[in-house]
Design an enzyme around this catalytic site. Structure first.
Site, PDB file in Angstrom:
ATOM      1  N   ASP A   1       0.777  -1.193   0.113  1.00  0.00           N
ATOM      2  CA  ASP A   1      -0.382   0.040   0.313  1.00  0.00           C
ATOM      3  C   ASP A   1       0.884   1.260  -0.082  1.00  0.00           C
ATOM      4  O   ASP A   1      -0.012   1.714  -0.058  1.00  0.00           O
ATOM      5  CB  ASP A   1      -0.949  -0.075   1.091  1.00  0.00           C
ATOM      6  CG  ASP A   1      -2.018  -0.110   1.384  1.00  0.00           C
ATOM      7  OD1 ASP A   1      -2.643  -0.539   0.337  1.00  0.00           O
ATOM      8  OD2 ASP A   1      -2.489  -1.585   2.170  1.00  0.00           O
TER       9      ASP A   1
HETATM   10  C1  BGC Z   1      -2.094  -3.460   5.209  1.00  0.00           C
HETATM   11  C2  BGC Z   1      -2.192  -4.402   3.362  1.00  0.00           C
HETATM   12  C3  BGC Z   1      -0.842  -4.108   2.890  1.00  0.00           C
HETATM   13  C4  BGC Z   1       0.263  -4.069   3.815  1.00  0.00           C
HETATM   14  C5  BGC Z   1       1.118  -3.656   3.372  1.00  0.00           C
HETATM   15  C6  BGC Z   1      -1.047  -3.730   5.569  1.00  0.00           C
HETATM   16  O1  BGC Z   1      -1.218  -2.660   6.607  1.00  0.00           O
HETATM   17  O2  BGC Z   1      -3.351  -3.193   5.616  1.00  0.00           O
HETATM   18  O3  BGC Z   1      -3.642  -4.257   3.074  1.00  0.00           O
HETATM   19  O4  BGC Z   1      -0.940  -5.100   1.784  1.00  0.00           O
HETATM   20  O5  BGC Z   1      -0.044  -3.318   4.752  1.00  0.00           O
HETATM   21  O6  BGC Z   1       1.654  -2.099   2.360  1.00  0.00           O
END
Ligand code: BGC
Length: 811
Positions: free
Chosen positions: A483
């Site tokens: 993200d």
């Molecule tokens: C989120 C995920 C994401 C991951 C990596 C997590 O905090 O819940 O959706 O894929 O972080 O960024």
């Protein structure tokens, strides 16, 4: 250093000092009412939605972190103490906390008085029960005062923590014998209230926080406890609480048990009132009557324990390694169930006020709990799919209460669609329920757009293959799994969300990670089509997968590892030419899991690069070298100081991808080594460094570039739970449910010479004994099923109710 120990017999973690490096918590509740409970009885509670139906308060951003909870104060002469040490922090003579499956027991002793506080949420009821047993172990009679205390939240946790000008005037309570009713806003649009009750008439009570604590007092020094006792206050506005006082006189050797409850009641609109301004308490009284004595309390606790036994019996391993067994059999699965219940909403790191249920998060969580609660997984899949857009893309999250997609964190995360294929196929592999594909499911929650679930999966697949960038790799959109790699965002203003700033689509930025996912889950989609007799569609899907494989090996390959992405200018992310962020873990894990480069040695090379460039003693860091300055073109990832979160932290979620990838290539020793490094039970001895609970996974451990290398954060609510369970149960121990049958394909460390797994699958129980006499690590040489030799290593489903004996020899 350890702060407790595992009691495997009772499936408990036993904490022996209240001074854990951080609050070590447990989750109580398995249906609608939940509470978080720390080892010092801190925590908070809510009904279904941690933001909108918060029952008791938690103080955010507060230090110490663990304020408010389910505390009991004991006054013994001039000494005031709590069995869990907090909040008064009087040094106990003895302390112990047992976190078990859905319950917590805290025991404290001081000056010859022993107090045991047991908490759990019974099955089938919306209440938290608490039993407090006080015993006089000394030689003299004791005159004690016991004060339980909870602080109500005015329902909407966000509003409660910000809108004081209104909220300090709305609070209302009713006191009725041993029960304190919290009914703020019940006079208007709410049809629910909370109730705190005791099983006997108290000797005093308070419902105004100010009266109990004092205007300048606080939980560490409540005025009522330290001075004359409860004042009988009735809250009008301000901050309603439930505090009670019980005067106990105990002869030497005598003990008393008090039972308390904290319930949530909903009344139909036309049954709200008993009289003007007096709430209808019928349902509350019925609830209290259900737990009127210790026998009822014990019976409810037994039911809970049976419930957990049932859930955990779907997968049981016996390997001879006690740490491995306890993680696989109890704690990893337990955490998977907590992620089912909580998604990412409420923990000590998630405030319960922000994030709804994530599309990708929920699909991945499903991989870890589908074997325990397949029917709930089915519901979940249909809920998630209903938030998909007609073009196959998706809202990134949805609200658990309404089940509607929301745009709080936007849409256009281009990995989302493929996770739906992953989750659904895992469900079908588990259950054999192909019928789910015929369920009519709306798009964008619009019933008029409903199509069979199969069509949703088809659109997921098609979305990816029709949204390609200049190299033929999938466009990344706002972001993929990571993200924080925001390639179309370009945020220059503080406070802007990295997730929703900038265009949701960029025509250039591409993701090698999604390419890997497409190959992995596109192949699964093709298999599904074939299983449904859709040969042509299967062949068509396979052609797309082959094409993507070729593109990945071309534009996605950097020479020694898989690249990560191309940014909005078409520059490589995660390649040798990059000054920072040369190599990322995600594409290595995903591409090798997908089998890309397996034949020509590139998969081997990619994993070798991971070992050489990303390994640390506490796990594999997400990327190297870390970003030391903010990169406008990369977004949030470069906003973190080096070593934290996605900027070269050890992101525990994708370590198991490497475990699966290593297992794919037959490296059992290495797969297990990677598994072990982030596995909490193996880190128990360094709890002073790791700091979070040694019985559950954390989202992140600070990487080697961080000053706090080895320190974990964000325990409990992380996709790590599901993926490590997949990696250990399916890749290492090798029991893999597939569409066609149960595949037996272990990849074990060479010193694991034999083990047994008891696996419930599609209504039958498989008792599988695997041996690897020569330490070959992988490859089933011989498979005997109920005395008969089987060709290959996939066992077709046996009739429901059968117990199937399986022996597999590796070599
Ligand atoms: C989120 C995920 C994401 C991951 C990596 C997590 O905090 O819940 O959706 O894929 O972080 O960024």
């Amino acid at each position: 250093m350890k702060f407790g120990y595992f009691d495997d017999e009772r499936s408990e973690y036993v904490i022996t000092t209240p001074r854990t490096p951080l609050p070590w918590i447990n989750y109580l509740g398995s249906e609608d009412l939940f509470a978080l409970c720390s080892n010092t009885a801190g925590g908070y509670s809510f009904y279904r939605d941690a933001r909108l139906r918060r029952i008791t308060r938690y103080r955010y951003n507060n230090s110490p972190l663990d304020s408010d909870g389910f505390h009991v104060y004991i006054r013994d002469g001039d000494t005031v103490w709590n069995p869990g040490w907090q909040p008064v922090q009087t040094e106990p003579d003895f302390y112990r906390c047992r976190h078990g499956l859905g319950y917590t027991v805290i025991e404290g002793k001081k000056n010859g008085v022993a107090v045991r506080q047991e908490l759990f949420v019974p099955k089938g009821d919306n209440c938290l029960l608490m039993r407090v047993r006080v015993s006089n172990e000394g030689a003299d009679e004791k005159a004690l005062k016991v004060f339980p205390y909870v602080e109500f939240c005015l329902w909407d946790a966000m509003d409660d923590s910000s809108n004081f000008q209104r909220n300090f005037s709305t609070g209302e309570v009713e006191i009725d014998g041993a029960a304190i009713y919290h009914k703020t806003e019940y006079r208007e649009r709410r049809n629910h209230y909370a109730v705190f009750w005791a099983d006997r008439q108290p000797d005093g009570f308070d419902t105004s926080r100010e009266a109990f604590m004092g205007v300048y007092g606080g939980p560490a020094r409540p005025e009522a406890v330290f001075s004359g006792g409860c004042t009988g206050s009735v809250a009008h506005g301000w901050q309603p609480v439930a505090a009670q006082q019980f005067n106990l006189t105990l002869a030497p050797g005598a003990a008393e048990e008090l039972i308390f409850g904290l319930g949530y009641i909903e009344n139909p609109q036309d049954e709200k009132w008993e009289a003007l301004g007096v709430i209808n308490k019928t349902r509350a009284k019925a609830m209290m009557a259900r737990y009127a004595d210790g026998a009822a309390f014990d019976a409810a606790l037994r039911t809970l324990s049976e419930h957990w036994k049932g859930l955990l019996s779907s997968y049981r391993a016996s390997t001879g390694d006690e740490k491995l067994d306890r993680m696989v059999n109890v704690w990893n699965q337990y955490q998977c169930m907590v992620t089912f219940n909580m998604s990412r909403s409420a923990s000590y790191f998630e405030s319960g006020m922000g994030r709804g249920m994530g599309f990708r998060d929920s699909c991945q969580d499903l991989l870890g709990f589908v074997h325990m609660i397949p029917e709930r997984a089915r519901e979940r899949i249909l809920d998630i799919a209903a938030t998909q857009f007609p073009d196959g893309s998706a809202y990134h999250q949805y609200q658990p209460l309404t089940k509607k997609g929301n745009l709080d964190v936007g849409s256009g995360f281009n990995d989302d669609p493929l996770w739906l294929i992953a989750g659904t196929c895992a469900y079908i592999a588990e259950t054999g329920d192909f019928g789910i594909l015929d369920e009519l499911v709306p798009f964008d929650n619009d019933e008029s757009l409903a199509e069979p679930l199969l069509e949703h999966l088809r659109r997921s697949f098609n979305y990816t293959r029709t949204h390609l960038g200049p190299h033929g790799l999938p466009l990344t959109g706002r972001a993929d799994w990571n993200d924080c790699l925001n390639l179309n965002c370009f945020s220059e203003h503080p406070g802007e969300s990295f997730q929703i700033t900038g265009p949701s689509e960029g025509p250039v930025a591409e993701s090698v990670f999604i390419a890997g996912m497409f190959v992995k889950y596109g192949s699964v989609w093709a298999r599904l089509c074939r299983a449904l007799g859709r040969e042509e569609e299967a062949a068509d899907a396979e052609r797309s997968v082959e094409k993507m494989t070729a593109v990945t090996l071309d534009a996605g390959w950097d020479g020694e590892w898989f690249r990560r992405a191309y940014d909005a200018f078409g520059h490589v992310v995660g390649g040798k030419e990059c000054e920072e962020g040369q190599i990322f873990i995600e594409p290595q894990g995903m591409c090798v899991m997908a089998g890309i480069g397996k034949e020509d040695g590139r998969a081997e090379l990619a994993l070798k690069s991971v070992r050489e460039r990303l390994d640390t003693e506490y796990g594999i860091v997400l990327q190297q070298p870390p970003y030391r300055r903010y990169h406008l073109e990369l977004g949030e990832i470069s906003s973190y100081p080096p070593g934290y979160k996605e900027n070269a932290g050890i992101f525990c979620h994708n370590n198991p991808w490497i475990v699966c990838a290593e297992a794919e290539l037959g490296h059992g020793d290495r797969a297990f080594e990677v598994y072990r490094r982030t596995c909490p039970a193996y880190l128990e001895d360094i709890s002073e460094i790791h700091r979070t609970e040694p019985y559950v996974y954390s989202q992140m451990v600070a990487g080697k570039d961080a000053p706090t290398f080895g320190e974990a954060k964000n325990s409990w609510l992380t996709g790590t739970a599901a993926w490590t369970f997949v990696s250990v149960s399916q890749a290492i121990l090798g029991i893999k449910p597939e569409l066609e049958g149960l595949r037996i394909d272990p990849c074990v460390p060479s010193d694991l010479k034999s083990f047994t797994v008891t696996r419930r699958w599609r209504g039958a129980v498989y008792v599988i004994t695997v041996s690897d006499p020569e330490g070959r690590q992988k490859g089933v040489r011989e498979l005997i099923v109920d005395g008969e030799r089987l060709e290959g290593n996939v066992i077709p489903a046996r009739p429901e109710g059968s117990v199937v004996k399986v022996t597999a020899v590796l070599g």
